[in-house]
Design an enzyme around this catalytic site. Structure first.
Site, PDB file in Angstrom:
ATOM      1  N   HIS A 101       3.101   9.576  -2.310  1.00 28.23           N
ATOM      2  CA  HIS A 101       3.611   9.014  -1.056  1.00 28.23           C
ATOM      3  C   HIS A 101       3.148   9.834   0.143  1.00 28.23           C
ATOM      4  O   HIS A 101       2.803   9.281   1.191  1.00 28.23           O
ATOM      5  CB  HIS A 101       5.138   8.937  -1.084  1.00 28.23           C
ATOM      6  CG  HIS A 101       5.670   8.135  -2.213  1.00 28.23           C
ATOM      7  ND1 HIS A 101       6.985   8.191  -2.613  1.00 28.23           N
ATOM      8  CD2 HIS A 101       5.072   7.247  -3.062  1.00 28.23           C
ATOM      9  CE1 HIS A 101       7.179   7.380  -3.638  1.00 28.23           C
ATOM     10  NE2 HIS A 101       6.027   6.806  -3.936  1.00 28.23           N
ATOM     11  N   HIS A 260       4.711  -1.488  -2.128  1.00 26.66           N
ATOM     12  CA  HIS A 260       4.771  -0.103  -2.586  1.00 26.66           C
ATOM     13  C   HIS A 260       3.612   0.212  -3.533  1.00 26.66           C
ATOM     14  O   HIS A 260       3.085   1.329  -3.520  1.00 26.66           O
ATOM     15  CB  HIS A 260       6.095   0.203  -3.285  1.00 26.66           C
ATOM     16  CG  HIS A 260       6.222   1.653  -3.620  1.00 26.66           C
ATOM     17  ND1 HIS A 260       6.564   2.606  -2.680  1.00 26.66           N
ATOM     18  CD2 HIS A 260       5.992   2.331  -4.775  1.00 26.66           C
ATOM     19  CE1 HIS A 260       6.545   3.803  -3.241  1.00 26.66           C
ATOM     20  NE2 HIS A 260       6.209   3.659  -4.525  1.00 26.66           N
ATOM     21  N   ASP A 264       1.030   3.245  -3.117  1.00 30.32           N
ATOM     22  CA  ASP A 264       0.647   4.176  -4.181  1.00 30.32           C
ATOM     23  C   ASP A 264      -0.869   4.241  -4.349  1.00 30.32           C
ATOM     24  O   ASP A 264      -1.451   5.318  -4.521  1.00 30.32           O
ATOM     25  CB  ASP A 264       1.274   3.754  -5.513  1.00 30.32           C
ATOM     26  CG  ASP A 264       2.713   4.226  -5.680  1.00 30.32           C
ATOM     27  OD1 ASP A 264       3.160   5.085  -4.894  1.00 30.32           O
ATOM     28  OD2 ASP A 264       3.381   3.733  -6.610  1.00 30.32           O
ATOM     29  N   HIS A 287      -0.796   4.629 -11.379  1.00 32.98           N
ATOM     30  CA  HIS A 287      -1.412   5.934 -11.186  1.00 32.98           C
ATOM     31  C   HIS A 287      -2.472   6.242 -12.238  1.00 32.98           C
ATOM     32  O   HIS A 287      -3.517   6.813 -11.927  1.00 32.98           O
ATOM     33  CB  HIS A 287      -0.342   7.027 -11.211  1.00 32.98           C
ATOM     34  CG  HIS A 287       0.734   6.839 -10.194  1.00 32.98           C
ATOM     35  ND1 HIS A 287       0.469   6.681  -8.854  1.00 32.98           N
ATOM     36  CD2 HIS A 287       2.087   6.775 -10.314  1.00 32.98           C
ATOM     37  CE1 HIS A 287       1.603   6.547  -8.202  1.00 32.98           C
ATOM     38  NE2 HIS A 287       2.597   6.578  -9.066  1.00 32.98           N
TER      39      HIS A 287
END
Length: 321
Positions: A101, A260, A264, A287
């Protein structure tokens, strides 16, 4: 499809255009304190100016740990967050977790050089979005430096897959980084969502920075059982239970979940060592796939080149193997 590509910036004048091509840092140091999402610890954070060509550098002030450059090849874990680390003198990996973030805020606000000091094993989560980091950067002031900014321009398409999930970077069709992400969750409150945007400071602050991390209610007990999400609460995450959002205040955006995921991805891609100029597409990516993608991009020099943002766009080359 949610989201839209912003129009090209208007004529701001030669001085402003030139400033946008230069590297940036913050004018003065700034500090804050927050809770670690996974450890539940109270953690201090300090952001400090860094010279030209330093990049983003993380440091632990509570233990002896070499400075960690914010790069894809210093990532040691991607379960639920992006984690930087190295092997300590005792043979155990020393880490700084949950950096994505803050990295997204730095990318979205155009900060190239920064020292980041923390007195714990992860970055404070604050409200689960990038908004508090943007606030800190704006309070510290963002200032241009003397060295020109270099972007990583994609020369050919690179793709990684995991089942029906994928992440892909292609040469740009317009200057800068374009993000196109879709998600598909069984929870009815999320479902299928898609968001497309070009990464630039105004759009990031207004449309993306406030989108919070989220978790499915059935997953919380498991996370606690493996020692994660100890600092999680309705104050720093959106909790979804089937067709409902548990948070009394509801959502900040109807499509906050996919926003969001875009946030990311911006943070993870900034681990390229600079801003990527290209087109990112992801479906059910996270991720792990984002980091695998960068590792594959930089595995072959033919995939990319470093040049100013205003350099001519690449002629598409054959897809990487």
């Amino acid at each position: 499809m949610n989201g839209m590509l912003p129009q090209a910036p208007g004529p701001f004048g030669a001085a402003s255009r030139q400033e946008g091509q230069m590297q940036h840092t913050i004018r003065q140091p700034i500090s804050s304190v927050g809770t670690g999402l996974h450890t539940g610890r109270r953690i201090g954070l300090r952001l400090s100016p860094a010279p030209e060509n330093t990049g983003i550098v993380f440091r632990r002030s509570d233990i002896t740990l070499p400075p960690l450059a914010a790069r894809y090849d210093t990532v040691v874990d991607t379960r639920l967050s992006t984690v930087l680390g190295c092997d300590g003198s005792d043979g155990h990996a020393e880490r700084i977790a949950t950096i994505e973030h803050l990295m997204a805020a730095l990318a979205g606000c155009g900060v190239d050089n920064l020292f980041i000091d923390v007195d714990g094993p992860e970055i404070p989560v604050f409200d689960g979005s990038a908004a508090e980091f943007v606030f800190l950067l704006e309070c510290a002031g963002i200032t241009a430096q003397a060295a020109p900014r270099q972007h990583i321009h994609m020369e050919r398409t690179v793709r990684v897959e995991d089942g029906d999930a994928f992440a892909e970077l292609s040469p740009a069709t317009q200057p800068g980084l374009t993000i196109d992400i879709s998600i598909d969750f069984p929870a009815a409150a999320i479902g299928q969502q898609r968001y497309v945007t070009q990464v630039e400071p105004g759009a990031f602050r207004q449309h993306l920075s406030t989108a919070r991390t989220f978790v499915l209610q059935p997953e919380i007990d498991y996370l606690h059982s493996v020692g994660l999400a100890r600092g999680g609460s309705l104050d720093n995450a959106v909790v979804v239970n089937g067709d409902s959002v548990v948070n009394p205040s509801g959502l900040r955006h109807p499509d906050e979940f996919v926003r969001h995921k875009v946030l990311d991805a911006i943070g993870d891609l900034y681990l390229a060592g600079g801003m990527v100029s290209g087109h990112f597409r992801g479906h059910k990516s996270g991720h792990t796939l984002n980091n695998r993608l960068l590792r594959k991009v930089f595995a072959e020099q033919a995939n990319w080149r470093r040049a100013p943002l205003g350099a001519p766009l690449s002629t598409p080359q054959p897809r990487a193997a």
